[in-house]
Structures are given as C-alpha cells and as structure tokens.
Design a protein around this motif. Sequence first.
Motif, PDB file in Angstrom:
ATOM      1  N   ARG A  38       0.828  -1.210   0.000  1.00  0.00           N
ATOM      2  CA  ARG A  38       0.000   0.000   0.000  1.00  0.00           C
ATOM      3  C   ARG A  38       0.859   1.255   0.000  1.00  0.00           C
ATOM      4  NH1 ARG A  38      -3.274  -3.154   3.320  1.00  0.00           N
ATOM      5  NH2 ARG A  38      -2.526  -2.217   5.255  1.00  0.00           N
ATOM      6  N   ILE A  39       1.955   1.233   0.757  1.00  0.00           N
ATOM      7  CA  ILE A  39       2.863   2.390   0.796  1.00  0.00           C
ATOM      8  C   ILE A  39       3.427   2.639  -0.602  1.00  0.00           C
ATOM      9  CG2 ILE A  39       5.107   3.207   1.632  1.00  0.00           C
ATOM     10  CD1 ILE A  39       4.452   1.754   4.306  1.00  0.00           C
ATOM     11  N   LYS A  40       3.871   1.585  -1.270  1.00  0.00           N
ATOM     12  CA  LYS A  40       4.447   1.735  -2.605  1.00  0.00           C
ATOM     13  C   LYS A  40       3.402   2.227  -3.594  1.00  0.00           C
ATOM     14  CE  LYS A  40       6.745  -0.630  -6.362  1.00  0.00           C
ATOM     15  NZ  LYS A  40       5.732  -0.276  -7.327  1.00  0.00           N
ATOM     16  N   LYS A  41       2.214   1.641  -3.540  1.00  0.00           N
ATOM     17  CA  LYS A  41       1.155   2.022  -4.476  1.00  0.00           C
ATOM     18  C   LYS A  41       0.590   3.418  -4.215  1.00  0.00           C
ATOM     19  CE  LYS A  41      -0.371  -2.577  -5.747  1.00  0.00           C
ATOM     20  NZ  LYS A  41      -1.458  -3.554  -5.774  1.00  0.00           N
ATOM     21  N   SER A  42       0.769   3.925  -2.980  1.00  0.00           N
ATOM     22  CA  SER A  42       0.229   5.242  -2.648  1.00  0.00           C
ATOM     23  C   SER A  42       0.910   6.358  -3.437  1.00  0.00           C
ATOM     24  CB  SER A  42       0.387   5.524  -1.148  1.00  0.00           C
ATOM     25  OG  SER A  42       1.753   5.805  -0.841  1.00  0.00           O
ATOM     26  N   GLY A  43       2.152   6.111  -3.869  1.00  0.00           N
ATOM     27  CA  GLY A  43       2.883   7.121  -4.625  1.00  0.00           C
ATOM     28  C   GLY A  43       3.710   8.048  -3.758  1.00  0.00           C
ATOM     29  N   ARG A  62       9.558   8.834  -5.730  1.00  0.00           N
ATOM     30  CA  ARG A  62      10.866   9.396  -6.101  1.00  0.00           C
ATOM     31  C   ARG A  62      12.022   8.552  -5.575  1.00  0.00           C
ATOM     32  NH1 ARG A  62      11.274  15.502  -4.634  1.00  0.00           N
ATOM     33  NH2 ARG A  62      10.910  14.540  -2.635  1.00  0.00           N
ATOM     34  N   ALA A  63      11.778   7.756  -4.559  1.00  0.00           N
ATOM     35  CA  ALA A  63      12.822   6.915  -3.975  1.00  0.00           C
ATOM     36  C   ALA A  63      12.854   5.523  -4.607  1.00  0.00           C
ATOM     37  CB  ALA A  63      12.605   6.784  -2.468  1.00  0.00           C
ATOM     38  N   MET A  69      15.809   8.312   1.402  1.00  0.00           N
ATOM     39  CA  MET A  69      14.849   9.162   0.708  1.00  0.00           C
ATOM     40  C   MET A  69      13.420   8.684   0.957  1.00  0.00           C
ATOM     41  SD  MET A  69      14.365  10.087  -3.336  1.00  0.00           S
ATOM     42  CE  MET A  69      15.971  10.791  -3.566  1.00  0.00           C
ATOM     43  N   ALA A  70      13.211   7.373   0.971  1.00  0.00           N
ATOM     44  CA  ALA A  70      11.878   6.828   1.205  1.00  0.00           C
ATOM     45  C   ALA A  70      11.368   7.222   2.587  1.00  0.00           C
ATOM     46  CB  ALA A  70      11.881   5.311   1.052  1.00  0.00           C
TER      47      ALA A  70
END
Length: 102
Positions: free
Chosen positions: A65-70, A74-75, A89-90
Amino acid sequence: MEVKELLSKPVWQMTGEEFIFLNRHALQEKEMGVAQPVADKDKKYVYGIGGIARLFGCSIPTANRIKKSGKIDRAVTQIGRKIIVDADMALELAGHKSGGRR
C-alpha cells in the motif's frame, strides 16, 4: 564497429568478436583513466516489497500500500519486477525522521 551501438545491444545477441571488442574498449578506457560512473557508497538501498516492509517495520500488504500510494515514488526505481528503494529518501518522503525507523 560502433561502441554506442554495441552498448545498446543485448549480450546474448552479440557475437564473440563484438563482446571481445567491447571488453577491450572498456579496458583501454580504464587504463587511460576515463571516469566510470561510481555508485554512491553512502546511500543505503532496500530491495523488493520485503525490503520496504523491513524499512518501515510493517507487513507486506502495508508495504504494498505504501508503494502504491505514490508517496515514495521518487525513492523507488523499478525495472520489470525488480524494485530498488533509496532507504533514506523513502523514509524522508514518507514523513519519518531521516535515518530513523518506526
């Protein structure tokens, strides 16, 4: 042979002669001191959804979910199924303290 053309050609499509030519060209550049790109040794990376989960201290579904949230786009560098994440950066993009974990 044009070096740029060969560099864009997949290795499995090269002839032995083309591969050896590129190898010799790379060795010559190294001997002449031509600057090669160097990976930033200070950066820390995590790999895959499992890496994101460990970084944020969450479950795999939450990491998805974190990755798909956008929020951390950038990281994230994704090539096919391979996911590489700049850890610092993440964390910064997600609003966590730099270097800190949840």
